[in-house]
Design a protein around this motif. Structure first.
Motif, PDB file in Angstrom:
ATOM      1  N   TYR A  55      -0.565 -10.461  -5.265  1.00 23.52           N
ATOM      2  CA  TYR A  55      -1.202  -9.155  -4.487  1.00 23.52           C
ATOM      3  C   TYR A  55      -1.901  -8.306  -5.497  1.00 23.52           C
ATOM      4  N   ARG A  56      -1.298  -7.936  -6.551  1.00 18.18           N
ATOM      5  CA  ARG A  56      -1.710  -6.937  -7.311  1.00 18.18           C
ATOM      6  C   ARG A  56      -3.011  -7.399  -7.961  1.00 18.18           C
ATOM      7  N   MET A  76       0.790  -1.292   0.047  1.00 16.81           N
ATOM      8  CA  MET A  76       0.071  -0.058  -0.063  1.00 16.81           C
ATOM      9  C   MET A  76       0.794   1.192  -0.155  1.00 16.81           C
ATOM     10  N   ASP A  77       1.926   1.383   0.722  1.00 16.50           N
ATOM     11  CA  ASP A  77       2.870   2.456   1.005  1.00 16.50           C
ATOM     12  C   ASP A  77       3.416   2.651  -0.470  1.00 16.50           C
ATOM     13  N   ASP A  78       3.872   1.671  -1.038  1.00 13.58           N
ATOM     14  CA  ASP A  78       4.644   2.117  -2.187  1.00 13.58           C
ATOM     15  C   ASP A  78       3.873   2.103  -3.416  1.00 13.58           C
ATOM     16  N   GLY A  79       2.412   2.036  -3.367  1.00 13.50           N
ATOM     17  CA  GLY A  79       1.445   2.208  -4.550  1.00 13.50           C
ATOM     18  C   GLY A  79       1.295   0.933  -5.326  1.00 13.50           C
ATOM     19  N   THR A  80       1.597  -0.204  -5.043  1.00 11.32           N
ATOM     20  CA  THR A  80       1.552  -1.520  -5.638  1.00 11.32           C
ATOM     21  C   THR A  80      -0.048  -1.886  -5.580  1.00 11.32           C
ATOM     22  N   LEU A  81      -0.804  -1.623  -4.374  1.00 10.68           N
ATOM     23  CA  LEU A  81      -2.076  -1.848  -4.262  1.00 10.68           C
ATOM     24  C   LEU A  81      -2.777  -0.538  -4.155  1.00 10.68           C
ATOM     25  N   PRO A  82      -3.085   0.021  -5.164  1.00 11.75           N
ATOM     26  CA  PRO A  82      -3.857   1.330  -5.228  1.00 11.75           C
ATOM     27  C   PRO A  82      -5.212   1.358  -4.379  1.00 11.75           C
TER      28      PRO A  82
END
Length: 508
Positions: A240-241, A25-31
């Motif tokens: 996860y994406r 979530m923090d690095d934007g992989t899971l918007p």
């Protein structure tokens, strides 16, 4: 149509690891999840998985602890028959909370793992279609719904997990299947949500299977080229994406609904040393001269077969014979009159059962000898360590009666639960005890079942909707038992079954 302001959508990401979700979530992989966290409340959940790894889903859907529902594995000890069996409605009947909600609540439920088939209730339900863990083949209520599902979305797209390390080609095929499973399952769930509903529940199983097989490279048979190593190391992130996209698809299908996204346990490096436990227990009971347990003819024959042939025979066996075969495989050759304790089927934590007189029909341990025997087993097992490094194997050994309240099915649980040290179990070649000697591993330097990942003892919840504080932190005392009463309270219904969890008032 039901009122969107009075709808709750529960989305389960089975065995999604909280630390990975936070990082990605923090690095934007899971918007999608990142946006939900910004607009809602996030936090960890305590879970019964800390001690009974297979218990979280029944704990969630019954709203009761394992000592009440009695389900903790896909094959469990059934003492009245001195046999192993898959949990079934004939001896472990359970009721999911959504089938008994009182009030004007219509539920649409898709693929909650470890549910006991379907039955008539005010709603729609599919079970066993794409979950990692299942007690029954795919079923639906109403029964005709499954025919529509198969016609539109195909047969169940997840195969039985296979034993042992796998080739890269097999793992690449598995990865493709899991990505496709997540997409198809989200499309199926969105299709179900086109019907009237107040409570929607959908669970995705790919992260569970993927976490076992893509946590690190110890799942792979053979070497990896630099190119394939880079692909493999990113495979879990891609799963996860895909799950994040599936969550977004369901939110779009339920405009205005409150959303809870959750996991009931996590995933980390595989710390399971259960392949040593039989012989460790034998040494504690019978001394350092005790050899490997003498298994029956069926198991000796099966273990002599090449692994691919063994896999094929396993898949070909009719379901009605599997309980009998599993019992013969596990207990064949056991002399019950000389067996005060034995191991149960386990995937992560070790489970030990005492052969107690009056509880087991062929019991030999007097009730007054239970406590001294537990103390003796605990002391002996804690003496084992890695033969090369001297590192301990076991973090703690607990009685089930110490960690769970008394319940109507506490006699179905293991007597002793062995929690291993939270480190990878793959490197062990042997374990040793100063008093009980050395035990060599049959597969030195690797875990026999080929799983590089296994479960961590915490879950998490992300909630967004009217009245839920943006950027909020979940009550640190929240437990997976609290999900059912909180959901029912949020909907304005009443539980039709006794639930032991508390209502999380910040969400309800």
């Amino acid at each position: 149509m039901t009122n969107p302001a009075r709808r709750l959508l529960l989305i389960g990401l089975d065995a999604a690891e909280a630390s990975l979700v936070e990082r990605w979530m923090d690095d934007g992989t899971l918007p999608t999840l990142r946006a939900l966290r910004a607009g809602g409340t996030w936090g960890r959940l305590s879970t019964s998985a800390r001690y009974l790894t297979g218990s979280p889903w029944p704990t969630f859907y019954t709203g009761r602890p394992p000592s009440d529902h009695g389900i903790y594995h896909d094959f469990q000890w059934r003492q009245e028959r001195m046999a192993f069996a898959a949990p079934g409605a004939d001896w472990l009947p359970v009721q999911p909370f959504w089938r008994r909600i009182e009030g004007d609540i219509q539920a649409v439920v898709h693929d909650v793992p470890v549910t006991p088939g379907t039955e008539a209730f005010p709603g729609l339900e599919i079970t066993g279609w794409g979950s990692h863990d299942k007690l029954v083949p795919p079923q639906s209520y109403p029964p005709s719904l499954l025919d529509d599902v198969v016609q539109r979305f195909g047969d169940s797209p997840i195969r039985t997990d296979e034993f042992g390390r796998a080739s890269l080609d097999h793992l690449r095929d598995l990865h493709s299947e899991l990505v496709g499973l997540t997409r198809r399952s989200s499309e199926l769930a969105a299709w179900l949500l086109q019907r009237p509903w107040n409570l929607g529940i959908a669970v995705f199983g790919a992260l569970h299977r993927g976490g076992h097989r893509f946590w690190d490279r110890t799942s792979v048979e053979g070497d990896l080229s630099p190119e394939m190593a880079a692909w493999y190391d990113g495979a879990l992130r891609e799963l996860y994406r895909a799950a994040d996209e599936a969550v977004g698809r369901l939110i779009a299908a339920a405009p205005g609904a409150t959303v809870f996204v959750f996991s009931l346990h996590g995933m980390g490096e595989n710390s399971a040393r259960v392949d040593f436990l039989d012989e460790m227990l034998g040494r504690v009971l019978h001394g350092p001269a005790a050899g490997k347990p003498k298994h029956g003819l069926l198991r000796r024959f099966g273990e002599a077969l090449p692994l691919p042939l063994r896999r094929g025979l396993t898949h070909a066996v009719p379901e009605v014979l599997k309980n009998r075969i599993m019992t013969r495989w596990t207990t064949g050759g056991v002399n019950w009159e000389r067996t005060p304790a034995f191991t149960l089927r386990a995937d992560l934590n070790g489970y030990i059962r005492l052969n107690v007189r009056g509880r087991e029909p062929r019991g030999v341990v007097a009730p007054e000898d239970v406590e001294p025997l537990c103390a003796r087993l605990t002391e002996g097992l804690l003496g084992f360590r890695d033969a090369d490094t001297g590192a301990p194997l076991i973090e703690e050994i607990r009685r089930a009666s110490e960690v769970f309240p008394r319940g109507e099915r506490d006699d179905r649980l293991p007597d002793l639960i062995v929690r291993w040290e939270q480190s990878s179990a793959a490197p062990h070649a042997a374990v040793v005890s100063d008093r009980l000697g050395r035990i060599d591993r049959a597969t030195p330097g690797r875990i026999p079942n080929g799983r590089s990942g296994n479960h961590t003892p915490h879950g998490w919840l992300l909630a967004q909707g009217p009245g839920i504080a943006p950027g909020g932190a979940l009550d640190p005392a929240a437990d997976i038992l609290d999900l059912a009463p909180t959901a029912i309270q949020r909907l304005g219904g009443r539980p039709g079954l006794p639930l032991v969890g508390k209502v999380l008032t910040q969400l309800a």
